[in-house]
Scaffold this motif. Structure first.
Motif, short mmCIF file in Angstrom:
data_model
loop_
_atom_site.label_atom_id
_atom_site.label_comp_id
_atom_site.label_asym_id
_atom_site.label_seq_id
_atom_site.Cartn_x
_atom_site.Cartn_y
_atom_site.Cartn_z
N PHE A 364 50.54 30.75 39.29
CA PHE A 364 50.25 30.41 37.89
C PHE A 364 48.86 30.89 37.50
N VAL A 365 47.87 30.70 38.37
CA VAL A 365 46.52 31.15 38.07
C VAL A 365 46.49 32.66 37.87
N ARG A 366 47.22 33.39 38.71
CA ARG A 366 47.28 34.84 38.57
C ARG A 366 47.99 35.24 37.27
N GLU A 367 49.09 34.58 36.99
CA GLU A 367 49.87 34.91 35.80
C GLU A 367 49.06 34.68 34.52
N LYS A 368 48.35 33.57 34.47
CA LYS A 368 47.58 33.24 33.27
C LYS A 368 46.20 33.91 33.26
N ASP A 369 45.83 34.55 34.38
CA ASP A 369 44.55 35.25 34.50
C ASP A 369 43.39 34.31 34.16
N LEU A 370 43.38 33.14 34.81
CA LEU A 370 42.40 32.10 34.51
C LEU A 370 41.06 32.36 35.18
N VAL A 371 41.09 32.99 36.36
CA VAL A 371 39.88 33.23 37.14
C VAL A 371 40.23 34.25 38.21
N THR A 372 39.25 34.97 38.71
CA THR A 372 39.52 35.92 39.79
C THR A 372 39.93 35.17 41.05
N VAL A 373 41.08 35.52 41.60
CA VAL A 373 41.62 34.86 42.79
C VAL A 373 41.17 35.64 44.02
N PRO A 374 40.60 34.99 45.02
CA PRO A 374 40.15 35.72 46.22
C PRO A 374 41.31 36.38 46.93
N ASP A 375 41.03 37.49 47.61
CA ASP A 375 42.07 38.21 48.32
C ASP A 375 42.61 37.41 49.49
N GLU A 376 41.70 36.70 50.21
CA GLU A 376 42.15 35.94 51.37
C GLU A 376 42.93 34.71 50.93
N PRO A 377 44.09 34.46 51.53
CA PRO A 377 44.86 33.27 51.15
C PRO A 377 44.30 32.03 51.80
N VAL A 378 44.50 30.88 51.16
CA VAL A 378 44.17 29.62 51.81
C VAL A 378 45.17 29.41 52.95
N LYS A 379 44.70 28.91 54.07
CA LYS A 379 45.57 28.69 55.22
C LYS A 379 45.99 27.22 55.25
N ILE A 380 47.26 26.99 55.09
CA ILE A 380 47.78 25.62 55.10
C ILE A 380 48.10 25.24 56.55
N ILE A 381 47.50 24.14 57.01
CA ILE A 381 47.72 23.70 58.38
C ILE A 381 48.21 22.26 58.40
#
Length: 609
Positions: A364-381
Motif C-alpha cells: 500500500f505504501v508503494r502504491e500510494k507513493d507515501l514515502v521512499t521504501v527501503p530496498d531491504e525488506p523487514v525480516k519477520i521472525i
C-alpha cells in the motif's frame, strides 16, 4: 519498538537512561583538547573540536557502560558489566561533569547547523545523566536499575549474530561471573525506606528471569565451547544460579518487607525529568491541555464513525442522536468496537496475520507513493520463547553501531498454556484490525522504515542518542498517514481502531503525570483507560503497574505524535499547492531521529535552539 509492548530489557533508550556508572579500570584518558575560546575562529575549526569532543564522550561513556555499549553495537567491552558501586558512580559523574564543562565552553552557534543539533542533544544527555545521579538518585531506590542491567547483560550478547557464537559465549561467561557483584552492589546501594513496594515486588518476581536467558539462549549453544572454556562456562552458570537464589532470599525476606518508599516522584522531580526525557518545548500543563482536547475530539470522531457503521444494523443502540449524552456516546462507540473485536484471528493464525498485514502495508505504501521504501525488506521472525505473552509483536532493530545486521519484526504465537479466557481477552485487544495497526506501527511505514532512513544519517552521536518522542511519534504518525490514505479500502472499523490506538497514547500521557503529580488513584486510572480509552481490563491493569514503575516515558508517544502533526501542518501551510507528501516525509526522515523541534528548525532554516 513501542515500549508499552516491549520488555524493558529490549529498549536501548531505556537502558541508556538507566546507566549511571562505570565498569572495570580503564586505560589512561586521552589528552584534553583545549576548549574553543569566545569569538573563536572558523566554523571548520569549531566543528573539528566538537567532533573530537563527541567522539571522546562516546568512547568513554560506552567504556563506562559496557552493557549499553553492547546494545548500541560497540563490542569492545562485551566481557564487562557496569560498576554501580559508589566509586563507579563517582567516576561516571566526574566524567559527565568534565564533558559538560568542555561542551559549555564551545560557542554552539559557531558550529555548522547539523553539529549545533548534535551539540544540543549531547548537552541534554550530559545534564540528564548528572541530574539522574545527583538529584533523582534512582540507584538508591529503584531496584529495576540493577535487574534490567543483569538481564540486558546476557540478552544483548545472545540475541543477535554480530559475532561467532563461541566468541559471544566467552563474553557471556565473563558477564555471568560478574553479575553476582552487580547483585551485591544493589543490596549495598538501595535504601529500603526509599524503595517503593511495587518496585521491590516486581523485581522479586523478575529475579529468576536472568536464569531463563541462561537456559534458553546460552546453554543450548554451550557445546560450541570445549575443554577449559566449557568448564568455565559451566562454573559461571553454577555460580550465577547460586547468586540468583541468594539474591531472591534477600529480596523476599528483606527488601520487599522493608520497602516503604513512595512510587510517585512528585511535581518538582517529574517536571525536571519530563523536560530532559522529552527535550521538547511542551510543558506538563500544555501536554495535559492538548491531551484533554484531543481525547474529546477523538471520541467525537469515533462516535461519528460508529454511527455510520451501526446505522442500518438491527442490533444498533436505540439512540444515536447528533448531540449525544456522554452515556450515549459511550454505548454507541462500544457497540461498534464489538464488531471489530469479533473479527479476530484464530490463536494459531496470529503470526500468519502479522506477516500478511506487513506485506499488505508495504504494498500500500508503494502504491500510494507515501514515502521512499527501503530496498531491504523487514525480516519477520518468530519471537523468542522467553519474550512471548507480553506483546503480539515488536520491532527489534540492531544497535546503531552494528552495521549490516537485519531489523526484525518479531511476532509471537499465543502461548500454548493460555486458557480460553486469556486468549479471548488478548484477541479482543489485538483483533484483526489491531494487528494490521500494529504492523503499520512496528514495521511499515513505522519503526522499520523510519530507522532504515535514520541509519543513512552520518552522525553516530545522533543515532546513539536518538529521540524517543521522534521515533515513537513517527510510528503513531505513520498510522494516521495510512488511515488518511484509505488503508483497507476506507474500512470504517479500521478507522475506529486507529483512533482507539490514538486514545491509548493520549491516556498514557495523561496517566503518567496524573499519577506522579496529581495522586491519581487506581480506580481513576482504570476508568480513564477502560472507559475513556476503551482498553480491555487486563491491558489497563498492566498499564497501571507500568505507570507506577516508570515516569516521563509514557508521554513520549503522544508528544512526538503531536509534534509531527504540528510540523506537517506548518510545512503544508507554507508550501500550499507545492506541498508534496512523499518529499516531505523523505526530508523529515533524512535528519536521523533528533527531537522534532530540531527537524523543524533545520527544515525552515531557523536558528537552532
Amino acid at each position: 519498538m513501542r515500549p508499552a509492548l516491549i520488555p524493558p530489557a529490549l529498549i536501548p533508550s531505556v537502558l541508556f537512561a538507566l546507566v549511571l556508572a562505570a565498569c572495570q579500570p580503564s586505560p589512561p584518558a586521552a589528552p584534553e583538547t583545549p576548549a574553543v575560546a569566545t569569538g573563536a575562529s572558523t566554523t571548520a575549526e569549531a566543528d573539528a573540536h566538537f567532533l573530537d569532543l563527541a567522539q571522546r564522550w562516546l568512547d568513554k561513556s560506552l567504556e563506562l557502560s559496557p552493557i549499553a555499549a553492547t546494545q548500541v553495537g560497540d563490542h569492545r567491552f562485551d566481557s564487562h558489566i557496569d560498576d554501580l558501586s559508589q566509586g563507579g558512580r563517582n567516576r561516571a559523574l566526574e566524567f559527565n561533569r568534565k564533558m559538560l564543562a568542555e561542551l559549555d565552553a564551545i560557542e554552539i552557534p559557531s558550529l555548522s547547523r547539523e553539529n549545533q543539533v548534535d551539540a544540543r542533544i549531547l548537552r541534554n544527555k550530559l545534564r540528564y545523566d548528572i541530574w539522574t545521579s545527583e538529584t533523582l538518585q534512582s540507584w538508591a531506590w529503584d531496584p529495576q536499575v540493577y535487574s534490567q542491567l543483569a538481564g540486558s547483560a546476557l540478552y544483548g550478547l545472545m540475541a543477535r549474530d554480530f559475532a561467532p557464537m563461541p566468541e559471544r559465549l566467552r563474553s557471556a561467561t565473563a558477564r555471568m561471573q560478574q553479575i553476582p557483584t552487580l547483585f551485591a552492589q544493589m543490596r549495598q546501594n538501595l535504601d529500603s525506606a526509599r524503595v517503593p513496594k511495587i518496585h521491590a515486588e516486581t523485581v522479586s518476581r523478575q529475579n529468576a528471569g536472568v536464569l531463563s536467558l541462561v537456559d534458553e539462549l546460552i546453554l543450548p549453544n554451550a557445546g560450541l565451547l570445549q575443554g577449559q572454556e566449557r568448564r568455565q562456562l559451566d562454573a559461571a552458570v553454577a555460580v550465577l544460579r547460586e547468586a540468583v537464589d541468594e539474591h531472591q532470599k534477600w529480596l523476599d525476606e528483606t527488601l520487599v518487607p522493608d520497602a516503604r518508599g513512595d512510587f510517585r516522584i512528585g511535581e518538582t522531580l517529574y517536571d525536571e525529568k519530563l523536560a530532559f526525557a522529552l527535550d521538547s518545548p511542551l510543558s506538563r500543563q500544555e501536554i495535559r491541555s492538548r491531551v484533554e482536547a484531543d481525547i474529546r475530539r477523538t471520541r467525537e470522531e469515533m462516535y461519528e464513525i460508529a454511527r455510520s457503521v451501526l446505522r442500518d444494523r438491527d442490533d444498533a443502540p436505540a439512540k444515536m442522536p447528533d448531540r449525544p449524552s456522554p452515556e450515549q456516546q459511550q454505548a454507541v462507540i462500544e457497540a461498534a468496537l464489538e464488531l471489530a473485536y469479533a473479527d479476530r484471528p484464530a490463536r494459531e493464525e496470529v503470526v500468519e496475520l502479522a506477516t500478511r498485514s506487513t506485506e499488505e502495508a508495504t504494498a500500500f505504501v508503494r502504491e500510494k507513493d507515501l514515502v521512499t521504501v527501503p530496498d531491504e525488506p523487514v525480516k519477520i521472525i518468530l519471537m523468542p520463547e522467553f519474550q512471548r505473552g507480553v506483546a503480539v509483536a515488536y520491532c527489534d532493530p540492531p544497535g546503531p553501531l552494528d552495521k549490516g545486521l537485519e531489523t526484525f519484526y518479531a511476532v509471537s504465537p499465543i502461548p500454548d498454556d493460555w486458557n480460553d479466557d486469556q486468549v479471548d481477552s488478548f484477541l479482543r485487544e489485538y483483533n484483526t484490525r489491531s494487528i494490521h495497526e500494529l504492523s503499520i506501527h512496528e514495521a511499515m511505514p513505522g519503526h522499520f522504515l523510519q530507522l532504515a532512513h535514520a541509519n543513512k544519517h552520518p552522525s553516530i552521536l545522533r543515532a546513539v542518542l536518538y529521540s524517543g518522542p521522534f521515533v515513537e511519534g513517527w510510528a503513531m504518525y505513520a498510522e494516521k498517514v495510512m488511515a488518511d490514505a484509505g488503508y483497507m479500502d476506507n474500512d470504517p472499523l479500521m478507522q475506529l481502531i486507529n483512533r482507539k490506538w490514538n486514545l491509548r497514547a493520549m491516556a498514557n500521557a495523561l496517566l503518567d503525570q496524573a499519577i506522579h503529580v496529581d495522586d491519581m488513584s487506581r480506580e481513576e486510572a482504570m476508568k480513564l483507560m477502560t472507559v475513556t480509552a476503551f482498553q480491555q481490563e487486563s491491558e489497563a491493569a498492566g498499564k497501571w503497574v507500568r505507570a507506577q514503575l516508570t515516569s516521563a516515558q509514557l508521554p513520549t508517544y503522544y508528544v512526538g505524535y503531536s509534534e509531527h502533526l504540528d510540523l506537517r501542518a506548518e510545512i503544508e501551510q507554507r508550501e500550499s499547492k507545492n506541498f508534496d507528501l512523499k518529499s516531505y516525509h523523505d526530508q523529515v526522515l533524512s535528519y536521523g531521529s533528533p527531537p522534532v523541534r530540531f527537524v523543524r528548525q533545520l527544515m525552515l532554516d531557523e536558528p537552532i535552539r
